[in-house]
Design an enzyme around this catalytic site. Structure first.
Site, PDB file in Angstrom:
ATOM      1  N   GLY A 121      -0.376  -3.201   5.194  1.00 50.00           N
ATOM      2  CA  GLY A 121      -0.282  -4.575   5.689  1.00 50.00           C
ATOM      3  C   GLY A 121      -1.376  -5.433   5.111  1.00 50.00           C
ATOM      4  N   THR A 155       0.872  -1.163   0.000  1.00 53.41           N
ATOM      5  CA  THR A 155       0.000   0.000   0.000  1.00 53.41           C
ATOM      6  C   THR A 155       0.913   1.217   0.000  1.00 53.41           C
ATOM      7  OG1 THR A 155      -1.310  -1.242   1.641  1.00 53.41           O
ATOM      8  CG2 THR A 155      -2.039   0.979   1.161  1.00 53.41           C
TER       9      THR A 155
END
Length: 310
Positions: A223, A173
């Site tokens: 994550g 991300t």
């Protein structure tokens, strides 16, 4: 009264830096982007404009899993998600599973002024058409090779190797949190997903669980999306600060809970007082920051799990 701008960005989390080109390459990319966005803040740019700029620069960097360089889903297609939160207005906007554009954060930006501020799939595609954004193929050779390799094994992996250090490193991300000269906070997060996911899967990056800000603080997460959603991590940290905890304490408490729950995640944050904080349960957090004096990063931070702050 003006305040000293502060800035923190991230390019994902994982277990090493090997697949990103190594420590030096990742550091150069993150530091270059942090400096460019911080210069914008010092020139009077707003927190919202700064996080949009930072997200676009990170989306344009192929080594990170967002925009160009996004991973492929199980059907070989790229579907990206992004969100923006203006902490002063306390407005959240996001786009889910959009394809064939360069910068998904631009769609989230446009949705800030709409009545319907989170769009997915067909609705997202229609918004892209209305905005007349140019068609862009975000696929890179590395991501195609990654998908073809997984295809040989009949997609037995649950995710693509997006921070791609090794077979177990599969998180990706990008995110930006900024404090501007007027004391305003904003956060932006963008992702290409976890890769190889079931069609229709929704990332935390387009939810307040993964991206949240108010007048007091802002957080962007990275994550395993489902772990971040289960913890409602970004909103949890910000609400704890709103309720009176310091940002370091709020992050530490939230990371401790995530550790007990065996989550795999990381987060960056700052508050209206200029405190910069980060936390992780993963081995590596690819984050860099500008504290008003110099650029620093978390790339060699070995504590696991843990929280760091300035």
């Amino acid at each position: 009264m003006t305040v000293q701008p502060k800035l923190i960005i991230h390019g994902g989390a994982g277990s090493s830096l090997k697949g990103k080109g190594g420590l030096i390459a990742v550091r150069e990319s993150l530091h270059r982007i942090v400096q460019e966005v911080y210069d914008f803040l010092e020139q009077g740019g707003s927190a919202v404009e700064a996080v949009i700029l930072g997200a676009k620069l990170l989306e344009n960097e192929p080594r990170f899993n967002a925009g160009t360089g996004s991973v492929l889903q199980s059907d070989g297609q790229i579907r990206m998600s992004a969100s923006l939160m203006d902490g002063t207005a306390q407005k959240f906007s996001g786009v889910i599973n959009v394809g064939r554009i360069k910068n998904p954060i631009e769609v989230a930006q446009a949705l800030q002024t709409e009545d319907d501020r989170v769009l997915s799939d067909v609705g997202a595609a229609e918004m892209v058409r209305l905005l007349q954004l140019p068609i862009h193929d975000p696929l890179t050779d590395l991501r195609l090779e990654e998908w073809l390799e997984e295809r040989k094994g009949n997609f037995r992996s649950s995710m693509a190797g997006v921070v791609a250090e090794d077979e177990m490193a599969r998180r990706g991300t990008i995110g930006v949190v900024a404090l501007d000269q007027n004391g305003r906070v904003a956060a932006a997060t963008s992702t290409g997903g976890k890769g190889l996911e079931r069609i229709g899967r929704v990332s935390d990056s387009a939810m307040p669980a993964g991206n949240y800000a108010t007048q007091v603080a802002g957080v962007s997460c990275t994550g395993i999306g489902e772990d971040i959603i289960d913890e409602c991590l970004a909103a949890k940290v910000v609400i704890r600060v709103t309720d009176g905890l310091s940002l370091p304490t709020a992050m530490e408490k939230s990371i401790q809970e995530a550790t007990v729950n065996k989550r795999d995640l990381g987060a960056i944050a700052l508050d209206a007082g200029g405190n910069i904080v980060w936390g992780k349960t993963s081995e590596v957090l690819l984050a860099a920051y500008h504290d008003g004096t110099a650029v620093g990063d978390t790339l060699e931070w070995q504590l696991e799990p843990g929280v760091g702050c300035l």
